[in-house]
Write a protein that holds these residues in place. Sequence first.
Motif, short mmCIF file in Angstrom:
data_model
loop_
_atom_site.label_atom_id
_atom_site.label_comp_id
_atom_site.label_asym_id
_atom_site.label_seq_id
_atom_site.Cartn_x
_atom_site.Cartn_y
_atom_site.Cartn_z
N THR A 1 -4.27 -11.75 2.29
CA THR A 1 -3.14 -12.66 2.18
C THR A 1 -2.89 -12.94 0.72
N ARG A 2 -1.69 -13.56 0.43
CA ARG A 2 -1.33 -13.78 -0.98
C ARG A 2 -2.21 -14.83 -1.62
N ARG A 3 -2.33 -16.00 -1.01
CA ARG A 3 -3.18 -17.06 -1.51
C ARG A 3 -3.63 -17.91 -0.35
N GLY A 4 -4.71 -18.64 -0.56
CA GLY A 4 -5.17 -19.59 0.44
C GLY A 4 -6.19 -19.03 1.40
N ASP A 5 -6.57 -19.86 2.36
CA ASP A 5 -7.55 -19.47 3.37
C ASP A 5 -6.83 -19.07 4.65
N ARG A 6 -7.04 -17.86 5.10
CA ARG A 6 -6.44 -17.38 6.34
C ARG A 6 -7.51 -16.64 7.14
N PRO A 7 -7.40 -16.65 8.47
CA PRO A 7 -8.37 -15.88 9.25
C PRO A 7 -8.26 -14.40 8.92
N ALA A 8 -9.38 -13.74 8.78
CA ALA A 8 -9.39 -12.30 8.55
C ALA A 8 -9.12 -11.60 9.88
N THR A 9 -8.12 -10.70 9.91
CA THR A 9 -7.74 -10.08 11.17
C THR A 9 -8.75 -9.05 11.63
N GLY A 10 -9.43 -8.39 10.72
CA GLY A 10 -10.44 -7.42 11.12
C GLY A 10 -10.50 -6.24 10.18
N VAL A 11 -11.39 -5.32 10.53
CA VAL A 11 -11.56 -4.08 9.76
C VAL A 11 -11.07 -2.93 10.63
N THR A 12 -10.18 -2.12 10.07
CA THR A 12 -9.65 -0.97 10.79
C THR A 12 -10.27 0.31 10.23
N VAL A 13 -10.86 1.10 11.09
CA VAL A 13 -11.47 2.37 10.70
C VAL A 13 -10.60 3.49 11.25
N ARG A 14 -10.17 4.39 10.37
CA ARG A 14 -9.30 5.49 10.77
C ARG A 14 -9.96 6.81 10.38
N VAL A 15 -10.03 7.75 11.33
CA VAL A 15 -10.64 9.06 11.10
C VAL A 15 -9.61 10.13 11.41
N HIS A 16 -9.37 11.03 10.45
CA HIS A 16 -8.41 12.11 10.64
C HIS A 16 -9.13 13.37 11.13
N GLY A 17 -8.37 14.20 11.86
CA GLY A 17 -8.91 15.46 12.34
C GLY A 17 -9.08 16.46 11.22
N PRO A 18 -9.67 17.60 11.50
CA PRO A 18 -9.95 18.61 10.45
C PRO A 18 -8.72 19.08 9.71
N MET A 19 -7.57 19.17 10.38
CA MET A 19 -6.36 19.66 9.75
C MET A 19 -5.46 18.51 9.28
N GLY A 20 -5.87 17.30 9.53
CA GLY A 20 -5.09 16.16 9.09
C GLY A 20 -3.84 15.92 9.88
N LEU A 21 -3.67 16.55 11.01
CA LEU A 21 -2.47 16.40 11.82
C LEU A 21 -2.56 15.25 12.81
N ALA A 22 -3.74 14.82 13.09
CA ALA A 22 -3.94 13.73 14.05
C ALA A 22 -5.15 12.92 13.62
N GLY A 23 -5.29 11.79 14.19
CA GLY A 23 -6.41 10.93 13.84
C GLY A 23 -6.67 9.89 14.90
#
Length: 321
Positions: free
Chosen positions: A5-27
Motif C-alpha cells: 500500500t502507499r502509506r499506513g497500516d493495511r492488512p497484507a492480502t497474501g503471497v502469490t506464487v506463480r510458476v511458468h511452464g517450460p515454454m512460458g506459454l502457460a503457468g
Amino acid sequence: MLTPTRRGDRPATGVTVRVHGPMGLAGRQRTVALGGAVRALPPFRSRRHLPSRLARLRQIDGRSAVRTRGQGTEFDSLRDYVDGDDVRSIDWRATARRQHTVVRTWQPERDRRVLLVLDTSRTSAARVGDEPRLDAAMDAALLLAALAARAGDRVDLLAGDRSLRARVGSGSGAAGGSADLLHRLVTAMAPLEPVLVEADWTRLAGAVNGTTRRRALVVLLTPLEPAAVEEGLLPVLPSLTAHHHVVVASVADPAVAAMAADLGSVPAVYDAAAAERTTALRRRTASALRQLGVEVLDRPPHDLPAALADHYLQLKATGRL
C-alpha cells in the motif's frame, strides 16, 4: 507477491506464487493468505538535501572555520582578526590587552522551538504529479525536522483538519536525538491520509498556542488555496503572529505554470487564461498573508523541502529565530 500500500497500516492480502511452464506459454499460480499488516512509511526523498544543509548549518553554528554574527546570537570566544571579518565584532578591550586586534565569535542561540503544522484537510488531497499534496508536505516537514533537530532546536508536529490526527511531542535535537525524532515523525505520519473536510484552523491554532508559550517558528504546511485560506486561516493568524514567527509552506502545481505558457491553440489559450487567473488569486492570497506578518513559500513539490530548509537556515544566520 505481497501487495503493498502507499502509506499506513493495511492488512497484507497474501503471497502469490506463480510458476511458468517450460515454454512460458502457460503457468500456474496460488495465493497464500497471510496475517499481519504492512506499514509503508513516507519515503523522505528530500533526505538527499540534508548533507549540504548540515554543512551550511555547521558554518552558521560556528563548528567550522566560518563564524556568522547576527542579532540574537550568543558570545562564543575570542580569536585574532583576519581580513574580511566584520569590524563590528572587534573587542576593543581585549585588543588593548593583547596589543593586537581580536574579534568576538558568535554562535546562534540553541534550544529554539520549531512547530510543524501539517494540514490534512481536503485541499491536501489534490494531486500534484503522481502524489497528493500531503505527501510533498510530509517530505518538506521531515527535512526541516531533521535539520532543526541537528541544530539543537526542539521540534513538534501537529497534524489535523477538523480534529488532531497526529501529535509528536517536543524532543531535543542534540546529538542522538535526531534519529529518534525522525522515527517518531515517520511513525506518526504513516497512517495519515487527506480527509475531505475543511480545516478547523481555530482548533489547530489553539493546539499551537497550547503546545508552547515560548516564541517559536511555526510552519503551516497547507496549500495556498484562496478560498480555504481566506475563510479559514486568515481570521486566526493574528493569534499566531502575536506570539510566533509564522511561515506558510505551500505545494505549488508546476502544471499550472506550464498551462499558462502554452498558447499553441485556441483551447490552450482558454486554459492559459484560467491558469493565469489561478496564479493571480494565489498571489493575492500570499499578499494578504504577508500583510499579517506571515512569510510565504509557494514552491513545486521537488523544490519546497530545500526552500523551507534554506529559509530556516537564513533565520538562524540572521538571528531571527
